[in-house]
Motif scaffolding. Sequence first.
Motif, short mmCIF file in Angstrom:
data_model
loop_
_atom_site.label_atom_id
_atom_site.label_comp_id
_atom_site.label_asym_id
_atom_site.label_seq_id
_atom_site.Cartn_x
_atom_site.Cartn_y
_atom_site.Cartn_z
N UNK A 1 52.71 -17.96 -11.49
CA UNK A 1 53.33 -19.29 -11.56
C UNK A 1 52.29 -20.37 -11.85
N UNK A 2 51.17 -20.32 -11.15
CA UNK A 2 50.14 -21.34 -11.37
C UNK A 2 49.49 -21.17 -12.75
N UNK A 3 49.34 -19.95 -13.19
CA UNK A 3 48.80 -19.72 -14.54
C UNK A 3 49.73 -20.33 -15.59
N UNK A 4 51.02 -20.09 -15.42
CA UNK A 4 52.01 -20.65 -16.36
C UNK A 4 51.92 -22.18 -16.35
N UNK A 5 51.83 -22.76 -15.16
CA UNK A 5 51.80 -24.22 -15.04
C UNK A 5 50.54 -24.80 -15.68
N UNK B 1 32.17 -27.03 -8.79
CA UNK B 1 33.58 -26.65 -8.70
C UNK B 1 33.66 -25.29 -8.06
N UNK B 2 34.62 -25.13 -7.17
CA UNK B 2 34.76 -23.84 -6.49
C UNK B 2 35.53 -22.86 -7.37
N UNK B 3 36.62 -23.36 -7.97
CA UNK B 3 37.40 -22.49 -8.86
C UNK B 3 36.95 -22.70 -10.30
N UNK B 4 37.07 -21.64 -11.15
CA UNK B 4 36.71 -21.81 -12.56
C UNK B 4 37.64 -22.82 -13.23
N UNK B 5 37.27 -23.26 -14.43
CA UNK B 5 38.09 -24.22 -15.16
C UNK B 5 39.21 -23.56 -15.96
N UNK B 6 38.91 -22.41 -16.53
CA UNK B 6 39.86 -21.75 -17.43
C UNK B 6 41.04 -21.16 -16.64
N UNK B 7 42.29 -21.39 -17.08
CA UNK B 7 43.47 -20.89 -16.34
C UNK B 7 43.46 -19.39 -16.07
N UNK B 8 42.98 -18.59 -17.01
CA UNK B 8 42.97 -17.15 -16.79
C UNK B 8 41.92 -16.77 -15.75
N UNK B 9 40.75 -17.38 -15.83
CA UNK B 9 39.70 -17.13 -14.84
C UNK B 9 40.17 -17.56 -13.45
#
Lengths: 222, 228
Positions: A72-76, B84-92
Amino acid sequence: MGSKDVKLLNFWVSPFGKRVEWALKLKGVEYEYIEEDICNKSNLLLELNPVHKKVPVLVHGNKAIAESFVILEYIDETWKQYPLMPHDPYERAHARFWATSAQQKLGKEGSWTALVKSGEEKEKALNTASEVLDKLEEEIKGKKFFGGDNIGYLDIALGWISYIIPIWEEVGSIQIIDRLKLPAINEWMTNFLNHPVVKDSLPPRDKALDYYHLSVKKHTPN
Amino acid sequence: MGEVKLIGTHQSFPCARIEWGLKIKGVEYEYLKEDLSNKSDLLIQSNPVHKKVPVLIHRGKPIAESLVILEYIDETWKDNNGHCLLPQDPYERALARFWARFIDEKCVISVWGACVAQEGEEKEKAVEGAIETLSHLEKQIKGKKFFGGEKIGYLDIVAGWLSYWLSVLEELGEIELVNAERFPCLHEWGKNFINTSPIKDCIPPREDVIAYFSFGINYVRSMAANKA
């Protein structure tokens, strides 16, 4: 982003996969639906989700993403139209908290356990479910959807409540949601089920009832 | 940016995760020590659903569940310390979230299970299961200094208990799960992680962790003995 680019591996009755369908439909993302027989898992599924071997799996180009809340978060984050998550960090945290807490407490520990257990364990499970529902009643009071005027991430995350719980109630001859005691949740369920993206997306009720009758039998200790 | 409080106990690794996140971002906070055998009204009010630590309170608003809190910290103090704690790219980001859930839903439970299981076939099976879950993490860390790359990230913080709390569980459970022979990359990562600041500044004394886990292990074993 055409339908060749996005695929969804799912099982027809899975509430986890249904979330992903709703999100893609709300965003107007075309996708190819691939039905998976979870009793006879395909090589494709085992390749795409080797860790859990479960649906749903979203395939986007050469990327595979598993776990419905992660999807869901990936889609968003990938398709920016029709934002699902709230903008404010506290509201986002609140939505994430309720998505997983409701699944764990109202779903697994509450409703499902009440369905497959008996006696004291059943009572405890029903109480657990009831406590969460009381809190969700407060959360939804005064709002059409958890997302406000429109369906958002938390509505999608909790949407299973509106159609799976009534099915479980019938299968187990139990009451999980007291509709009189929880008028705001009752209204939300009606609004959610009537939403155009949700209305025609649900699994056939008779088929779902049969499925869960069988499932409960399998999981009930003799 | 408003007052920040953390309700927690130092022995708990989910609480350590939050301290690591806050310190990496350079956020000052007040630590409200909780006695889990006598839970405070503040904790129960702040986390009525689970009644558990950690709970972060920011500008009077509570946030519970360590993975949720970490993302909140990352989004609220976005540009702090340029880290940043989480990566920037949505897949990462999706991968990091996937593995974080895997750690909490599979690794923690399987390691705990292996630790509390009594000698015999049950224990052997539990140990095998724990090793299998950890083998996935070995694959993920291969070729990288941290799960986050060159810098510690969200997934390192979530996996952080493996670098210190795990060895206590191994000792108490009389098992060995992560060593240099079986999981060389994970082992190396653990050493790097625990020796980096600010991680090493939030480690509780080993005796406290031993006491914390011993209580839980004895409880589980006595419940099992009563059922048998």
